[in-house]
Write a protein that holds these residues in place. Structure first.
Motif, PDB file in Angstrom:
ATOM      1  N   LEU A  20       0.811  -1.207   0.000  1.00  9.26           N
ATOM      2  CA  LEU A  20       0.000   0.000   0.000  1.00  9.26           C
ATOM      3  C   LEU A  20       0.851   1.266   0.000  1.00  9.26           C
ATOM      4  CD1 LEU A  20      -2.729  -1.071   2.552  1.00  9.26           C
ATOM      5  CD2 LEU A  20      -2.993  -0.776   0.087  1.00  9.26           C
ATOM      6  N   ALA A  21       2.167   1.120   0.230  1.00  7.78           N
ATOM      7  CA  ALA A  21       3.038   2.288   0.211  1.00  7.78           C
ATOM      8  C   ALA A  21       3.518   2.467  -1.215  1.00  7.78           C
ATOM      9  CB  ALA A  21       4.210   2.076   1.158  1.00  7.78           C
ATOM     10  N   ASP A  22       2.733   3.223  -1.967  1.00 13.37           N
ATOM     11  CA  ASP A  22       3.029   3.345  -3.388  1.00 13.37           C
ATOM     12  C   ASP A  22       2.922   4.804  -3.806  1.00 13.37           C
ATOM     13  OD1 ASP A  22       1.552   1.840  -6.392  1.00 13.37           O
ATOM     14  OD2 ASP A  22       3.254   3.197  -6.088  1.00 13.37           O
ATOM     15  N   ASN A  23       4.068   5.451  -3.924  1.00 17.28           N
ATOM     16  CA  ASN A  23       4.064   6.871  -4.251  1.00 17.28           C
ATOM     17  C   ASN A  23       3.452   7.129  -5.625  1.00 17.28           C
ATOM     18  OD1 ASN A  23       5.268   9.683  -4.932  1.00 17.28           O
ATOM     19  ND2 ASN A  23       5.790   9.358  -2.785  1.00 17.28           N
ATOM     20  N   GLY A  24       3.588   6.144  -6.509  1.00 19.09           N
ATOM     21  CA  GLY A  24       3.022   6.301  -7.847  1.00 19.09           C
ATOM     22  C   GLY A  24       1.509   6.407  -7.812  1.00 19.09           C
ATOM     23  N   ALA A  25       0.911   5.873  -6.755  1.00 21.46           N
ATOM     24  CA  ALA A  25      -0.548   5.904  -6.656  1.00 21.46           C
ATOM     25  C   ALA A  25      -1.041   7.156  -5.951  1.00 21.46           C
ATOM     26  CB  ALA A  25      -1.033   4.658  -5.911  1.00 21.46           C
ATOM     27  N   LEU A  26      -0.140   8.072  -5.691  1.00 15.13           N
ATOM     28  CA  LEU A  26      -0.537   9.348  -5.088  1.00 15.13           C
ATOM     29  C   LEU A  26      -0.718  10.331  -6.236  1.00 15.13           C
ATOM     30  CD1 LEU A  26      -0.767  11.501  -2.813  1.00 15.13           C
ATOM     31  CD2 LEU A  26       1.713  11.566  -2.772  1.00 15.13           C
ATOM     32  N   VAL A  27      -1.953  10.746  -6.458  1.00 16.64           N
ATOM     33  CA  VAL A  27      -2.252  11.586  -7.620  1.00 16.64           C
ATOM     34  C   VAL A  27      -2.564  13.016  -7.185  1.00 16.64           C
ATOM     35  CG1 VAL A  27      -3.690  11.846  -9.666  1.00 16.64           C
ATOM     36  CG2 VAL A  27      -3.198   9.555  -8.760  1.00 16.64           C
ATOM     37  N   LEU A  28      -1.756  13.952  -7.681  1.00 15.59           N
ATOM     38  CA  LEU A  28      -1.991  15.351  -7.337  1.00 15.59           C
ATOM     39  C   LEU A  28      -2.535  16.088  -8.552  1.00 15.59           C
ATOM     40  CD1 LEU A  28       1.352  16.141  -5.445  1.00 15.59           C
ATOM     41  CD2 LEU A  28      -0.825  15.422  -4.472  1.00 15.59           C
ATOM     42  N   ASN A  29      -3.605  16.818  -8.353  1.00 14.40           N
ATOM     43  CA  ASN A  29      -4.183  17.608  -9.440  1.00 14.40           C
ATOM     44  C   ASN A  29      -4.017  19.080  -9.087  1.00 14.40           C
ATOM     45  OD1 ASN A  29      -5.933  19.096 -11.106  1.00 14.40           O
ATOM     46  ND2 ASN A  29      -7.263  17.309 -11.402  1.00 14.40           N
ATOM     47  N   ALA A  30      -3.033  19.722  -9.768  1.00 17.42           N
ATOM     48  CA  ALA A  30      -2.707  21.100  -9.411  1.00 17.42           C
ATOM     49  C   ALA A  30      -3.830  22.079  -9.702  1.00 17.42           C
ATOM     50  CB  ALA A  30      -1.426  21.530 -10.114  1.00 17.42           C
ATOM     51  N   SER A  31      -4.493  21.917 -10.821  1.00 19.32           N
ATOM     52  CA  SER A  31      -5.518  22.908 -11.164  1.00 19.32           C
ATOM     53  C   SER A  31      -6.708  22.823 -10.219  1.00 19.32           C
ATOM     54  CB  SER A  31      -5.971  22.746 -12.620  1.00 19.32           C
ATOM     55  OG  SER A  31      -6.205  21.377 -12.899  1.00 19.32           O
ATOM     56  N   ALA A  32      -7.075  21.622  -9.826  1.00 18.24           N
ATOM     57  CA  ALA A  32      -8.215  21.491  -8.915  1.00 18.24           C
ATOM     58  C   ALA A  32      -7.766  21.511  -7.460  1.00 18.24           C
ATOM     59  CB  ALA A  32      -8.953  20.176  -9.198  1.00 18.24           C
ATOM     60  N   GLN A  33      -6.464  21.442  -7.231  1.00 18.40           N
ATOM     61  CA  GLN A  33      -5.870  21.347  -5.898  1.00 18.40           C
ATOM     62  C   GLN A  33      -6.507  20.191  -5.128  1.00 18.40           C
ATOM     63  OE1 GLN A  33      -4.353  25.193  -4.170  1.00 18.40           O
ATOM     64  NE2 GLN A  33      -5.496  24.436  -2.406  1.00 18.40           N
ATOM     65  N   THR A  34      -6.518  19.006  -5.801  1.00 17.02           N
ATOM     66  CA  THR A  34      -7.054  17.832  -5.115  1.00 17.02           C
ATOM     67  C   THR A  34      -5.975  16.773  -4.996  1.00 17.02           C
ATOM     68  OG1 THR A  34      -7.750  16.799  -7.184  1.00 17.02           O
ATOM     69  CG2 THR A  34      -9.382  18.160  -6.034  1.00 17.02           C
ATOM     70  N   VAL A  35      -6.205  15.874  -4.042  1.00 15.95           N
ATOM     71  CA  VAL A  35      -5.278  14.771  -3.796  1.00 15.95           C
ATOM     72  C   VAL A  35      -6.061  13.476  -3.815  1.00 15.95           C
ATOM     73  CG1 VAL A  35      -3.658  13.764  -2.161  1.00 15.95           C
ATOM     74  CG2 VAL A  35      -3.884  16.255  -2.316  1.00 15.95           C
ATOM     75  N   PHE A  36      -5.515  12.480  -4.506  1.00 11.17           N
ATOM     76  CA  PHE A  36      -6.216  11.208  -4.612  1.00 11.17           C
ATOM     77  C   PHE A  36      -5.259  10.061  -4.329  1.00 11.17           C
ATOM     78  CE2 PHE A  36      -9.119   8.094  -5.499  1.00 11.17           C
ATOM     79  CZ  PHE A  36      -8.945   7.386  -6.691  1.00 11.17           C
ATOM     80  N   LEU A  37      -5.640   9.222  -3.353  1.00  8.45           N
ATOM     81  CA  LEU A  37      -4.877   8.000  -3.100  1.00  8.45           C
ATOM     82  C   LEU A  37      -5.594   6.891  -3.857  1.00  8.45           C
ATOM     83  CD1 LEU A  37      -4.182   8.361   0.733  1.00  8.45           C
ATOM     84  CD2 LEU A  37      -2.532   8.557  -1.122  1.00  8.45           C
ATOM     85  N   ALA A  38      -4.938   6.375  -4.874  1.00 11.64           N
ATOM     86  CA  ALA A  38      -5.624   5.467  -5.797  1.00 11.64           C
ATOM     87  C   ALA A  38      -6.045   4.132  -5.198  1.00 11.64           C
ATOM     88  CB  ALA A  38      -4.753   5.238  -7.032  1.00 11.64           C
ATOM     89  N   LYS A  39      -5.302   3.613  -4.240  1.00 15.55           N
ATOM     90  CA  LYS A  39      -5.660   2.298  -3.704  1.00 15.55           C
ATOM     91  C   LYS A  39      -6.327   2.429  -2.343  1.00 15.55           C
ATOM     92  CE  LYS A  39      -1.397   0.277  -5.495  1.00 15.55           C
ATOM     93  NZ  LYS A  39      -0.153  -0.346  -5.043  1.00 15.55           N
ATOM     94  N   ALA A  40      -7.313   1.620  -2.117  1.00 20.06           N
ATOM     95  CA  ALA A  40      -7.967   1.612  -0.808  1.00 20.06           C
ATOM     96  C   ALA A  40      -6.967   1.113   0.225  1.00 20.06           C
ATOM     97  CB  ALA A  40      -9.196   0.707  -0.836  1.00 20.06           C
ATOM     98  N   GLY A  41      -7.006   1.752   1.398  1.00 19.77           N
ATOM     99  CA  GLY A  41      -6.082   1.321   2.452  1.00 19.77           C
ATOM    100  C   GLY A  41      -4.810   2.129   2.481  1.00 19.77           C
ATOM    101  N   MET A  42      -4.595   2.931   1.445  1.00 17.85           N
ATOM    102  CA  MET A  42      -3.394   3.769   1.443  1.00 17.85           C
ATOM    103  C   MET A  42      -3.543   4.863   2.492  1.00 17.85           C
ATOM    104  SD  MET A  42      -2.312   4.415  -2.510  1.00 17.85           S
ATOM    105  CE  MET A  42      -0.842   5.329  -2.122  1.00 17.85           C
ATOM    106  N   LYS A  43      -2.416   5.290   3.063  1.00 19.20           N
ATOM    107  CA  LYS A  43      -2.455   6.350   4.077  1.00 19.20           C
ATOM    108  C   LYS A  43      -1.244   7.259   3.900  1.00 19.20           C
ATOM    109  CE  LYS A  43      -5.211   4.739   7.880  1.00 19.20           C
ATOM    110  NZ  LYS A  43      -5.664   3.394   7.561  1.00 19.20           N
ATOM    111  N   LEU A  44      -1.519   8.556   3.965  1.00 16.94           N
ATOM    112  CA  LEU A  44      -0.424   9.517   3.911  1.00 16.94           C
ATOM    113  C   LEU A  44       0.106   9.781   5.316  1.00 16.94           C
ATOM    114  CD1 LEU A  44      -1.659  12.318   1.498  1.00 16.94           C
ATOM    115  CD2 LEU A  44       0.063  10.558   1.049  1.00 16.94           C
TER     116      LEU A  44
END
Lengths: 167, 357, 123
Positions: free
Chosen positions: B158-182
């Motif tokens: 679950l520690a997968d930096n590639g699955a951390l999706v940042l959207n600059a224009s919308a200023q949103t953050v998405f963790l693609a896999k369930a169970g992931m934690k920042l």
């Protein structure tokens, strides 16, 4: 050096050694380093008064050497301090002794005791590389007076009795 | 020849002048104002210098307010259902892992951008998605222990930096896999410190030192010229110093294996986990990074701690305006070339260092 | 006792009293308290930064035995020592630059560093 003198001086050294070892075993009740009764200095005074400067110096040095050897402090800092104290004090005492019309043995002994303590501090400050030791200087100087007095008094009594046997 | 009255008048005038000058000097005298608060699990001390005590006090208070704000939005251990939980961007992001992107504050977004930048730069040595792994060890919670191999492997997936999706224009953050934690533990304190300093600057402060539990950020200097002297703690002798460093500006952050740890079966497990292995990093025992930005310093001190000493040193040398001091597990002290003139090593038993300067 | 003896005693007392006031002046006085340095046999074995309200204690090994030092903010003392006379322990707390704690048989000195202080500690 005649045999009588040799034997006498050896006895003094032996006596001084015994006193040195004894004093080393006594715990120091005061919070100051190097505070001792200094009874071993009696033999130095005796040698000085009965036989002269060189004998006095010899006895002082030998006493410190064998005393430290037997009490396990030889070549340690304590030993260096004792040695420097003893040498310095003997030299000063001899100087005063030369002018002994003015100074009695009591004065000489007190000066010797004070110089002994100063000599010890000087060496300690050199070896441990700090001037902080001199914090104890005033006290040690003052303490030197009564201990010197005692040593001088005892020496005087002994010298009166021993004078005849020495010649 | 002055008359008696004239003399009196001149004397009074002189005295008044002297007193005025004195008062003026006293008022202008540089003062120090310091405040301390317990924040982010550590004692934060802010020291500001200037002549107007009211101004110093106000600026310090605002700086602390700012730090608390950053703490609140980056706290991942808030209890669900509480106000703290909804105030924490990180909690909201973690909650929606595997579901949908979450809109966040610009600060959290910036922290994540920075983190991803350094993830790439350090080839994965710094990874904010390490949350699940940290949880399996129990760090941050009260119960800590060595995780079971299976549990750890699951967490590592679950520690997968590639699955951390940042959207600059919308200023949103998405963790693609369930169970992931920042987990922003390796950057939040530094970021908060940097923000606090900005607040001080905005309020006109020209000289300050912020000490956030060992994260140091300085501004200006106490007397206009002397650099700040920062002591580096001896990692194996916490009551002593290993070295002192001269800091003329910027930040100084140290990561060490001696602050947070637990012991199990005679082995010490500390809280700086290597993203490569999932286990506490063992290459170094203390890493100190000096660079302008406090957040970067915080990130780098963690990243360099994880890397092998030689790699870490090379990376630090390559980075601009960045210096580092590493104490390896073998007790060798390594320094970047720019640091050698600014560091003074104090005797520490059992350490070896390159004496060629 | 002769007159010269008495003069000698007076002279010695004078020196002692003078020394009492002069010695503190002679020692290295820094204006600020900085670090606490512990030297053993001429080598610095420990540097403790002065941090207000921070207490610490640690034990070091002397020549023939251990000794324990305690630091409380800007003051330090020898708590325990295995040296024979324990003069260092009887010294008590020192807190002014220039003051020292010395253990002669172990060749240990504890003193305040007269260099610029550490502004903060990282780590």
């Amino acid at each position: 050096m005649n045999t009588r003198k040799l034997v006498f001086l050896s006895l003094l050294v032996a006596l001084g050694t015994a006193l040195h070892v004894l004093e080393a075993m006594l715990p120091n009740p005061l919070p100051f380093p190097g505070v001792k009764l200094g009874l071993a200095n009696v033999v130095t005074l005796l040698a000085l008064y009965l036989f002269g400067f060189r004998s006095g110096l010899a006895v002082a040095v030998l006493r410190v050497l064998t005393g430290s050897l037997l009490s396990g402090t030889i070549f340690s800092i304590t030993f260096m301090m004792s040695l420097s104290g003893a040498v310095l004090s003997t030299i000063v005492m001899a100087c005063l002794f030369r002018r002994s019309e003015s100074f009695s043995i009591l004065g000489v002994s007190m000066a010797g005791a004070v110089m002994h303590n100063i000599g010890q501090l000087l060496l300690a400050s050199y070896l441990i590389e700090t001037r902080g030791v001199f914090y104890y200087l005033p006290v040690l100087i003052i303490v030197g007076l009564p201990t010197g007095f005692l040593t001088g008094y005892i020496s005087r009594l002994l010298i009166r009795r021993l004078k005849e046997y020495v010649r | 020849m002055m008359t008696g009255r004239r003399r009196l008048a001149s004397a009074a005038l002189l005295a008044a002048a002297v007193m005025l000058i004195f008062a003026a000097l006293l008022l202008e005298r540089p003062r120090e104002y310091s405040g301390e608060e317990f924040l982010m699990d550590t004692l934060v001390s802010i020291r500001v210098y200037g002549s107007d005590v009211e101004k110093l006090k106000k600026a310090t208070e605002l700086a602390f307010v700012e730090m608390r704000r950053i703490e609140d939005i980056s706290d991942r251990f808030a209890e669900p259902g509480t106000a703290a939980y909804s105030a924490s961007d990180v909690c909201r992001i973690n909650e929606k892992a595997g579901q949908e992107p979450v809109a966040v504050s610009s600060d959290v977004f910036r922290m994540l951008e920075l983190s991803q930048e350094y993830f790439r730069l350090t080839k994965g040595a710094f990874d904010v998605t390490i949350g699940p792994v940290a949880d399996s060890w129990g760090f941050g919670r009260s119960q800590q222990g060595v995780p079971e191999k299976e549990q750890l492997e699951k967490a590592r997936k679950l520690a997968d930096n590639g699955a951390l999706v940042l959207n600059a224009s919308a200023q949103t953050v998405f963790l693609a896999k369930a169970g992931m934690k920042l987990d922003l533990g390796g950057v939040a304190k530094g970021y908060a410190t940097e923000r606090a300093l900005e607040v001080l600057q905005e309020k006109g402060i020209e000289a300050a030192l912020i000490d956030a539990g060992g994260n140091i950020r300085v501004l200006g200097s106490k007397d206009g010229k002397t650099p700040w002297k920062i002591g580096v703690r001896d990692p194996r002798d916490p009551s002593g110093l290993l070295a002192t460093l001269d800091l003329t500006g910027g930040s100084c952050v140290t990561s060490g294996d001696y602050n947070r740890y637990f012991e199990a079966d005679g082995t010490r497990y500390h809280h700086i986990l290597s993203p490569y292995t999932g286990y506490p990093a063992r290459e170094n025992i203390s890493v100190t990074v000096l660079t302008e930005d406090a957040a970067a310093a915080d990130i780098l001190s963690t990243a360099l701690f994880v890397l092998k000493p030689q790699e870490a040193l090379v990376l630090a040398e390559e980075l601009e305006d960045t210096e580092a001091m590493l104490v390896t597990a073998q007790r060798d002290i390594l320094m970047t070339s720019g640091l050698k003139n600014k560091a003074e090593l104090l005797a520490g038993e059992g350490y070896s260092y390159d004496k060629s300067r | 006792m002769t007159r010269a003896d008495k003069l000698l005693i007076a002279f010695i007392l004078l020196i002692a009293v003078a020394g009492y006031f002069l010695v503190p002046l002679l020692s290295d006085e820094g204006l600020e308290k900085t670090n606490i340095i512990i030297k053993m046999k001429g080598q610095v074995v420990k540097t403790v930064p002065i941090e207000e309200n921070k207490k610490s204690a640690f034990t070091l090994r002397g020549d023939k035995g251990p000794f324990t030092v305690e630091v409380d903010g800007g003051r330090v003392r020898m708590v325990e020592s295995t040296c024979p006379d324990k003069i260092c322990v009887k010294r008590g707390w020192i807190s002014n630059p220039g003051e020292t704690i010395i253990c002669v048989p172990y060749e240990v000195i504890i003193y305040f560093d007269a260099r610029s202080p550490v502004d903060a500690v990282t780590g």
